[in-house]
Write a protein that holds these residues in place. Structure first.
Motif, short mmCIF file in Angstrom:
data_model
loop_
_atom_site.label_atom_id
_atom_site.label_comp_id
_atom_site.label_asym_id
_atom_site.label_seq_id
_atom_site.Cartn_x
_atom_site.Cartn_y
_atom_site.Cartn_z
N TYR A 265 -77.52 -61.85 64.14
CA TYR A 265 -76.09 -61.96 64.42
C TYR A 265 -75.86 -62.87 65.63
CZ TYR A 265 -71.31 -60.51 65.53
OH TYR A 265 -69.98 -60.50 65.82
N SER A 266 -76.67 -62.70 66.66
CA SER A 266 -76.56 -63.53 67.86
C SER A 266 -76.76 -65.00 67.51
CB SER A 266 -77.59 -63.07 68.89
OG SER A 266 -77.53 -63.87 70.05
N LYS A 267 -77.71 -65.30 66.65
CA LYS A 267 -77.96 -66.68 66.23
C LYS A 267 -76.75 -67.24 65.49
CE LYS A 267 -81.02 -69.71 63.58
NZ LYS A 267 -79.95 -70.64 63.40
N LYS A 268 -76.13 -66.43 64.60
CA LYS A 268 -74.94 -66.90 63.88
C LYS A 268 -73.81 -67.23 64.85
CE LYS A 268 -75.96 -64.55 59.58
NZ LYS A 268 -75.63 -63.47 58.66
N GLY B 209 -70.85 -71.70 67.94
CA GLY B 209 -70.35 -72.02 69.27
C GLY B 209 -69.71 -70.89 70.03
N VAL B 210 -70.02 -69.65 69.67
CA VAL B 210 -69.45 -68.50 70.38
C VAL B 210 -70.40 -68.06 71.49
CG1 VAL B 210 -68.68 -66.10 70.20
CG2 VAL B 210 -68.20 -67.71 68.33
N GLU B 211 -69.94 -68.23 72.74
CA GLU B 211 -70.73 -67.77 73.87
C GLU B 211 -70.71 -66.26 73.89
OE1 GLU B 211 -69.94 -69.54 77.67
OE2 GLU B 211 -69.32 -71.42 76.72
N HIS B 212 -71.87 -65.65 74.15
CA HIS B 212 -71.94 -64.19 74.13
C HIS B 212 -73.17 -63.71 74.89
CE1 HIS B 212 -74.49 -65.56 70.85
NE2 HIS B 212 -75.13 -64.41 70.96
N GLU B 213 -73.20 -62.42 75.09
CA GLU B 213 -74.32 -61.76 75.75
C GLU B 213 -74.57 -60.45 75.02
OE1 GLU B 213 -75.21 -59.63 80.08
OE2 GLU B 213 -73.38 -60.78 79.79
N ILE B 214 -75.83 -60.15 74.76
CA ILE B 214 -76.19 -58.88 74.13
C ILE B 214 -76.30 -57.84 75.24
CG2 ILE B 214 -77.94 -57.63 72.82
CD1 ILE B 214 -78.68 -60.38 71.55
N ASP C 178 -83.06 -54.37 65.99
CA ASP C 178 -83.13 -55.52 66.89
C ASP C 178 -83.08 -56.82 66.09
OD1 ASP C 178 -83.28 -53.84 69.05
OD2 ASP C 178 -85.43 -54.06 69.34
N LYS C 179 -83.71 -56.84 64.91
CA LYS C 179 -83.71 -58.03 64.06
C LYS C 179 -82.28 -58.39 63.65
CE LYS C 179 -85.30 -59.75 59.63
NZ LYS C 179 -85.51 -59.33 58.28
N GLY D 196 -67.44 -48.73 64.09
CA GLY D 196 -67.52 -48.75 65.55
C GLY D 196 -68.48 -49.80 66.10
N ALA D 197 -69.25 -50.45 65.23
CA ALA D 197 -70.16 -51.49 65.72
C ALA D 197 -69.33 -52.62 66.33
CB ALA D 197 -71.02 -52.02 64.58
N ALA D 198 -69.80 -53.12 67.45
CA ALA D 198 -69.06 -54.15 68.17
C ALA D 198 -69.44 -55.53 67.63
CB ALA D 198 -69.36 -54.07 69.67
N ARG D 199 -68.55 -56.11 66.83
CA ARG D 199 -68.76 -57.45 66.27
C ARG D 199 -67.43 -58.18 66.28
NH1 ARG D 199 -72.59 -57.22 61.03
NH2 ARG D 199 -73.13 -59.27 61.78
N VAL D 200 -67.45 -59.43 66.70
CA VAL D 200 -66.22 -60.21 66.69
C VAL D 200 -66.21 -61.20 65.54
CG1 VAL D 200 -65.78 -59.97 69.14
CG2 VAL D 200 -67.13 -61.92 68.32
#
Length: 107
Positions: A9-12, A17-22, A3-4, A99-103
């Motif tokens: 990653y979400s903070k980066k 400026g990348v809008e996203h949802e976990i 989770d950390k 396979g981890a989902a990262r853009v």
């Protein structure tokens, strides 16, 4: 991923400026399973390919319904040796499982 790691990653993403949802889900490998779960078209996905290029690594991000043309990439970037990274190389370079989902790959 922990989770950390996900929150970092979400903070980066937010910082650039990348809008996203976990979205939590069970492990899925097939693209069709992921897109069905998320109720999106494959063209809405952004796979990141990690390539070994002349001894170094490069990331190619492309729309999910397209294919990478390695011959064109070699020509456009003046690369002599180009191949997909092995699963071990992928994990070494990205610090996430295949396979981890990262853009976005901060390295």
């Amino acid at each position: 991923m922990s989770d950390k790691d996900i929150l970092e990653y979400s903070k980066k993403l937010k910082d650039i400026g990348v809008e996203h949802e976990i979205v939590g889900h069970t492990e899925m490998r097939a693209v069709s399973d992921v897109t069905a779960f998320l109720k999106v078209d494959i063209s809405d996905s952004l796979p990141t390919l990690i390539l070994k290029a002349d001894g170094g690594f490069m990331a190619i991000v492309l729309r999910g319904d397209t294919r990478a043309d390695l011959k064109k990439i070699k020509k456009d970037f003046a690369i002599r040796d180009l191949r997909m990274a092995t699963p071990e190389e992928f994990e070494q370079v990205t610090s996430v499982p295949v396979g981890a989902a990262r853009v976005y790959e901060p390295n």
